[in-house]
Design a protein around this motif. Structure first.
Motif, mmCIF file in Angstrom:
data_model
loop_
_atom_site.group_PDB
_atom_site.id
_atom_site.type_symbol
_atom_site.label_atom_id
_atom_site.label_comp_id
_atom_site.label_asym_id
_atom_site.label_seq_id
_atom_site.Cartn_x
_atom_site.Cartn_y
_atom_site.Cartn_z
ATOM 1 N N LYS A 132 0.869 -1.312 0.203
ATOM 2 C CA LYS A 132 0.071 0.079 -0.122
ATOM 3 C C LYS A 132 0.826 1.146 -0.147
ATOM 4 N N ASN A 133 1.896 1.327 0.942
ATOM 5 C CA ASN A 133 2.941 2.332 0.965
ATOM 6 C C ASN A 133 3.513 2.482 -0.453
ATOM 7 N N THR A 134 3.960 1.640 -1.331
ATOM 8 C CA THR A 134 4.652 1.380 -2.523
ATOM 9 C C THR A 134 3.458 2.296 -3.425
ATOM 10 N N LEU A 135 2.211 1.685 -3.391
ATOM 11 C CA LEU A 135 1.203 2.247 -4.392
ATOM 12 C C LEU A 135 0.726 3.751 -4.126
ATOM 13 N N GLN A 136 0.865 4.020 -2.738
ATOM 14 C CA GLN A 136 0.615 5.465 -2.495
ATOM 15 C C GLN A 136 1.656 6.467 -3.147
ATOM 16 N N GLN A 137 2.904 6.079 -2.923
ATOM 17 C CA GLN A 137 4.022 6.848 -3.375
ATOM 18 C C GLN A 137 3.868 7.029 -4.756
ATOM 19 N N LEU A 138 3.665 5.787 -5.425
ATOM 20 C CA LEU A 138 3.621 6.038 -7.004
ATOM 21 C C LEU A 138 2.255 6.736 -7.335
ATOM 22 N N ASP A 139 1.434 6.699 -6.476
ATOM 23 C CA ASP A 139 0.113 7.440 -7.019
ATOM 24 C C ASP A 139 0.398 9.285 -6.803
ATOM 25 N N THR A 140 0.880 9.336 -5.747
ATOM 26 C CA THR A 140 1.678 10.592 -5.618
ATOM 27 C C THR A 140 2.568 11.310 -6.622
ATOM 28 N N ALA A 141 3.473 10.230 -7.147
ATOM 29 C CA ALA A 141 4.303 10.822 -7.965
ATOM 30 C C ALA A 141 3.696 10.921 -9.325
ATOM 31 N N TYR A 142 2.498 10.125 -9.660
ATOM 32 C CA TYR A 142 1.671 10.415 -10.609
ATOM 33 C C TYR A 142 0.811 11.571 -10.601
ATOM 34 N N ASP A 143 0.108 11.907 -9.499
ATOM 35 C CA ASP A 143 -0.432 13.120 -9.566
ATOM 36 C C ASP A 143 0.464 14.676 -9.635
ATOM 37 N N ASN A 144 1.655 14.368 -9.106
ATOM 38 C CA ASN A 144 2.701 15.538 -9.212
ATOM 39 C C ASN A 144 3.057 15.632 -10.710
ATOM 40 N N ALA A 145 3.195 14.661 -11.298
ATOM 41 C CA ALA A 145 3.664 14.467 -12.699
ATOM 42 C C ALA A 145 2.515 15.230 -13.663
ATOM 43 N N TYR A 146 1.351 14.956 -13.302
ATOM 44 C CA TYR A 146 0.322 15.308 -14.029
ATOM 45 C C TYR A 146 0.041 16.878 -13.915
ATOM 46 N N GLU A 147 0.289 17.473 -12.586
ATOM 47 C CA GLU A 147 0.229 18.726 -12.458
ATOM 48 C C GLU A 147 1.292 19.385 -13.129
ATOM 49 N N ASN A 148 2.617 18.974 -12.766
ATOM 50 C CA ASN A 148 3.593 19.695 -13.888
ATOM 51 C C ASN A 148 3.303 19.635 -15.298
ATOM 52 N N TYR A 149 2.697 18.683 -15.748
ATOM 53 C CA TYR A 149 2.452 18.552 -17.264
ATOM 54 C C TYR A 149 1.583 19.560 -17.551
ATOM 55 N N LYS A 150 0.356 19.729 -16.688
ATOM 56 C CA LYS A 150 -0.702 20.698 -16.863
ATOM 57 C C LYS A 150 -0.001 22.073 -16.941
ATOM 58 N N GLU A 151 0.764 22.479 -15.736
ATOM 59 C CA GLU A 151 1.591 23.671 -15.738
ATOM 60 C C GLU A 151 2.257 24.031 -16.948
ATOM 61 N N ALA A 152 3.183 23.086 -17.292
ATOM 62 C CA ALA A 152 3.819 23.200 -18.660
ATOM 63 C C ALA A 152 3.178 23.461 -19.955
ATOM 64 N N ASP A 153 2.095 22.715 -19.910
ATOM 65 C CA ASP A 153 1.284 22.909 -20.981
ATOM 66 C C ASP A 153 0.643 24.167 -21.124
ATOM 67 N N ASP A 154 0.156 24.634 -20.123
ATOM 68 C CA ASP A 154 -0.432 25.866 -19.958
ATOM 69 C C ASP A 154 0.398 27.181 -20.164
ATOM 70 N N ALA A 155 1.634 27.024 -19.692
ATOM 71 C CA ALA A 155 2.779 28.004 -19.924
ATOM 72 C C ALA A 155 3.142 27.890 -21.384
#
Length: 440
Positions: A132-155
């Motif tokens: 569960k910890n491993t999956l939570q970490q991967l989920d957080t990394a996935y969310d962060n990557a998505y946010e970074n992508y959206k910000e870069a795409d908007d920029a």
């Protein structure tokens, strides 16, 4: 003709002796009534040949053994703590025969139990909190990557819009009459180029963030689906390995208590209390004597006359038992060259101990639907068999060929028909051509 029939020779000697005795006395003897009757013909008994099955029986030495006999071994070398049965005792299937010291085995059991508990805890962690910890970490990394992508795409979108505006201003100035080389038009051209470079860099950053986002999503999906399957497989293998070790230890513990696999009689016990049990020699031998067998060896000339279902007679002391052949070997023993025959006995007599020798009588030659005569009706001339038959009031000598025979009867294979009247009574004066009459 030189007849060899024993009875005829004895009678002739007796008649000669009586004649000499009478002559020595100097008296004239009266002619007996029987002698007067012989002038009309010797009185004889006759019989037509019979058709029956004729057997020649032979005796063999056999050995008695139970149909079911098992040897029970100790599964581990350990001290014998208790023995519950002795030779001659009756046992039932499942009865406890003996017990071995289980102290060393109990240590192994406890070790295996501890290993299993440890493996279970490890599996629980692998598939529980750790996963569960491993999956939570991967989920957080996935969310962060998505946010970074959206910000870069908007920029990137903003930079591309700025480039578009700068380009439109430059093109409008050109259409308004401004020509390159002036300060105003050059400033517009520079602004357009800077906006274009900024838009390209922003889009490159957006593309990079999208790649990172896609990788994070893929990693999360793999671990959430396929990874969990692989993880559970590894966990199951780990737990199964620990279970195998525990089962083996428990089996060893169970082997410390040895039970009878069948109902029967204890034939032998090779254990001694407080001594080490051997794993290479039988601790107990138990036989089921509900069905007794006798095994005996026969020669090649006899084995072809035997088949399953044939009867045998077994003798031990003053007792006689009937049996039936169940098995006839087709391969001779390498030790004695004999063929092994087995028969089941129609008894469970306790007097027939395992391994005792008995006399077995079985048919070794057989003729079915044979023409049969009594042995005392057959005479021999230099070893050639013949009989007398009644034919037209006289005895006629007929040579025959014989086959299977026993103490009472003989098979006639040729020389007679079933209608012939064979003379079965003996007389000292009976020869070929002698007048005879049937005795009343």
């Amino acid at each position: 003709m030189n007849h060899t029939h024993l009875k005829q020779t004895a009678a002739l000697l007796l008649a000669a002796s009586l004649t000499l005795t009478a002559a020595g006395c100097g008296q004239q003897q009266a002619v007996p009534a029987a002698a007067q009757e012989e002038s009309a013909g010797i009185a004889v008994s006759v019989q037509t040949p019979q058709q029956s099955t004729l057997e020649t029986k032979t005796s063999f030495i056999g050995t008695v053994q139970p149909d079911e006999i098992v040897s029970i071994f100790a599964e581990l070398p350990a001290t014998v703590e208790e023995i519950y049965f002795q030779p001659g005792d009756q046992v039932k299937k499942g009865d406890l025969l003996f017990e071995l010291d289980d102290k060393d085995v109990m240590t192994s059991v406890k070790t295996a139990q501890a290993a299993y508990r440890s493996a279970a805890a490890q599996v629980d962690q692998m598939t529980g909190s750790s996963y569960k910890n491993t999956l939570q970490q991967l989920d957080t990394a996935y969310d962060n990557a998505y946010e970074n992508y959206k910000e870069a795409d908007d920029a990137a979108d903003d930079a591309e819009a700025a480039y578009k505006a700068a380009k439109e201003a430059y093109e409008s100035a050109l259409e308004g009459g401004l020509v390159p080389g002036g300060s105003s038009i050059d400033e517009l051209f520079g602004a357009m180029q800077r906006a274009q470079a900024s838009a390209s860099a922003a889009r490159a950053m957006a593309d990079q963030m999208e790649t990172l986002y896609q990788n994070a999503r893929k990693s999360y999906n793999i671990n959430a689906e396929q990874g969990y399957v692989e993880l559970t497989e590894v966990a199951a293998a780990t737990l199964n390995q620990a279970q195998v070790g525990l089962d083996a230890a428990m089996d060893q513990l169970e082997n410390c208590k040895v039970r009878s696999p069948i109902d029967g009689v204890v034939e032998s016990v090779s254990l001694s209390k407080l001594n080490m049990a051997s794993t290479t020699s039988p601790a107990f031998v138990i036989s089921n004597k509900n069905v007794l067998m006798v095994t005996f060896g026969v020669s090649s000339s006899a084995v072809f006359s035997m088949k399953p279902g044939d009867p045998v007679t077994v003798e031990k002391g003053q007792s006689t038992y009937n049996g039936t052949i169940t098995e006839v070997s087709t391969m001779a023993s390498a030790q004695n060259g004999l063929f092994t025959v087995k028969a089941v006995l129609e008894t469970s007599d306790a007097q027939l101990l395992t391994g005792v020798s008995v006399k077995v009588t079985a048919a070794t030659d057989k003729a079915e639907n044979a023409m049969v005569l009594p042995q005392n009706a057959v005479y021999y001339d230099d070893g050639k068999p013949y009989v007398y038959i009644l034919e037209e009031g006289a005895a006629r000598q007929v040579y025959i060929e014989t086959g299977v025979s026993n103490a009472e009867e003989v098979q006639v294979t040729s020389g007679l028909s079933l209608d012939d009247q064979v003379i079965t009574s003996w007389h000292p004066n009976l020869t070929d051509g002698t007048p005879v009459v049937i005795a009343q």
